[in-house]
Design an enzyme around this catalytic site. Structure first.
Site, PDB file in Angstrom:
ATOM      1  N   ARG A 119       0.962  -1.372  -0.025  1.00  0.00           N
ATOM      2  CA  ARG A 119      -0.002  -0.069  -0.031  1.00  0.00           C
ATOM      3  C   ARG A 119       0.864   1.292  -0.015  1.00  0.00           C
ATOM      4  NH1 ARG A 119      -5.588  -1.681   1.290  1.00  0.00           N
ATOM      5  NH2 ARG A 119      -6.093  -2.514  -0.668  1.00  0.00           N
ATOM      6  N   GLN A 124      -0.442   2.484  -6.380  1.00  0.00           N
ATOM      7  CA  GLN A 124      -1.916   2.577  -6.482  1.00  0.00           C
ATOM      8  C   GLN A 124      -2.248   2.311  -7.895  1.00  0.00           C
ATOM      9  OE1 GLN A 124      -2.769   6.332  -5.205  1.00  0.00           O
ATOM     10  NE2 GLN A 124      -2.634   5.975  -3.193  1.00  0.00           N
ATOM     11  N   ASP A 127      -3.027  -1.644  -8.245  1.00  0.00           N
ATOM     12  CA  ASP A 127      -3.789  -2.361  -6.922  1.00  0.00           C
ATOM     13  C   ASP A 127      -5.150  -2.907  -7.292  1.00  0.00           C
ATOM     14  OD1 ASP A 127      -5.016  -2.903  -4.633  1.00  0.00           O
ATOM     15  OD2 ASP A 127      -3.703  -1.237  -3.536  1.00  0.00           O
ATOM     16  N   SER A 130      -7.962  -2.422  -4.807  1.00  0.00           N
ATOM     17  CA  SER A 130      -8.879  -1.075  -4.973  1.00  0.00           C
ATOM     18  C   SER A 130      -9.667  -1.069  -5.973  1.00  0.00           C
ATOM     19  CB  SER A 130      -7.755   0.171  -5.195  1.00  0.00           C
ATOM     20  OG  SER A 130      -7.009   0.176  -3.756  1.00  0.00           O
ATOM     21  N   TYR A 224      -3.894  -0.961   6.820  1.00  0.00           N
ATOM     22  CA  TYR A 224      -5.147  -2.040   6.812  1.00  0.00           C
ATOM     23  C   TYR A 224      -5.412  -1.971   8.260  1.00  0.00           C
ATOM     24  CZ  TYR A 224      -4.285  -4.313   2.302  1.00  0.00           C
ATOM     25  OH  TYR A 224      -4.021  -4.802   1.079  1.00  0.00           O
TER      26      TYR A 224
END
Ligand code: NAD
Length: 371
Positions: A119, A124, A127, A130, A224
């Site tokens: 993360r 990003q 991912d 996500s 998380y």
């Protein structure tokens, strides 16, 4: 360099690990892209669309491929057909089923489980959790709305007023934030809760009410949530029980990586809800946030429907596939060299963080126990 995209073999999986756009990008980098005939059908991507982007359409695409891309863990047949040392990247479902993971390792491929992407800001765009959770959060609200026997927005009519639905989102990660936004757009009164303190601001900025449980921040350095202590769980349950009673729709999305999903809605809480209320349990794949939910079933308990649909993102495959495919393409960009070759830089955080198998063995510290 040959890149192969086989059809997904998991029952009911509609997604595919490439899109015409990513095929075009791979071809531009000098790759030969082979897509299995019909692989895009579930995502409304035709063979012609893949071919127009530069892919070769075939039936036995995996043989001789240097890179194989999948949405889910590939079948034993695909693993067997892959050449030794080839790269496998996709959603390899690293939690649970150790035997299945060992089978990937034993096949001799170099495997990357995209779920383990760190993360960090740079990651990003790679991912998959996500990109897929975002769609799942939206779909959870849509499914709840279509199952609900009442309307979401307030309506003033000559025959009387329809009150707005009350929607409560539990777990405000990527899916939860999209669920809040979607429920708000539909006109519901929305509230939400989480155990990470940073979510309070996010909830408020979307125009929803934050249901506050006074706990020490449960965010981990990885971004998380940690598991709550027994005492914290009891405190959270007491507050939630009171709030849930008055809700029409509850959408639960709470997950803790590598652990069973936390129980947030007990059977007693379900029984306290009004008949006709709907719960959508997005965590059902990992045991569920409500013990009454069942995978791919709608359980009706004392008039309350509990929807446990698996793979909600896969039900929006027309969007989910291109996003998933782009995540993979961004990841492969770390390895595909300008001159066309492949280089696996194991010092790269994103490569190291996702590499689960190499040279016939599991190599990720999560499985080897090494620090
Ligand atoms: P997730 O799917 O692991 O969990 C969903 C949510 O449930 C989380 O917000 C979690 O805090 C919450 N939760 C867990 N246990 C709970 C409990 N007992 N009660 C209530 N809520 C509980 O989380 P996620 O959606 O993958 O994202 C978590 C965070 O990471 C988000 O803030 C997201 O923006 C961030 N993120 C960062 C990157 C990056 O920087 N590359 C990528 C993806 C997500």
């Amino acid at each position: 360099m040959k890149i192969a995209i086989p059809s997904e073999t998991h029952p009911g999986e509609a997604r595919v690990a490439a899109s015409p756009d990513t095929v075009k990008a791979y071809v531009k980098k000098g790759a030969d892209v082979h897509v299995q005939k019909g692989a895009g059908a579930g995502s409304s991507i035709s063979d012609d669309a893949f071919a127009a982007a530069g892919a070769k359409i075939g039936t036995d695409v995996v043989k001789d491929a240097d890179i194989v891309l999948t949405v889910r863990r590939p079948s034993a047949k695909i693993l067997k057909a892959m050449k030794d040392g080839a790269i496998l990247a996709g959603g390899l479902e690293p939690y649970g089923d150790r035997d299945g993971l060992e089978a990937i390792a034993k096949s001799g491929v170099t495997a990357f489980a995209m779920e383990l992407m760190p993360r960090i800001t740079r990651a990003q765009s790679m991912d998959i959790l996500s990109s897929q959770a975002n769609l799942a959060g939206y779909k959870a609200v849509i499914d709840a709305a279509s199952h609900f026997t009442r309307a979401f927005p307030m309506m003033m009519t000559a025959a009387g007023t329809v009150p707005p639905a009350k929607v409560f989102i539990m777990g405000v990660g990527v899916a939860g934030l999209q669920a809040i936004a979607t429920a708000r757009r539909l006109g519901a009164i929305v509230s939400a809760t989480d155990v990470r303190k940073a979510t309070e601001e996010q909830v408020k900025s979307l125009g929803a009410k934050f249901v506050y449980v006074d706990l020490a921040d449960a965010a981990t350095s990885a971004g998380y949530a940690r598991e709550l202590t027994a005492e914290e769980k009891a405190k959270q349950a007491a507050l939630i029980a009171d709030h849930v009673k008055g809700q029409d729709i509850v959408i639960t999305t709470a997950l803790i990586p590598g652990r069973p999903a936390p129980v947030l809605i007990t059977p007693e809480m379900v029984e306290a809800m009004k008949p006709g209320s709907v719960i959508v349990d997005l965590a059902v794949e990992r045991g569920g946030n409500c013990p009454l939910s069942k995978p791919d079933e709608i359980v009706v308990h004392k008039g309350v429907s509990i929807i446990g649909t698996l793979n909600l993102a896969g039900r929006l495959a027309g969007n989910a596939s291109p996003l998933f495919a782009k995540n993979l393409a961004n990841f492969l960009d770390l390895m595909i060299q300008k001159e066309g070759g492949l280089k696996i830089d194991e010092a790269d955080e994103c490569i190291k963080g996702t590499m689960i198998a190499k040279g016939g063995a599991l190599v990720h510290t999560m499985f080897t126990g090494a620090k």
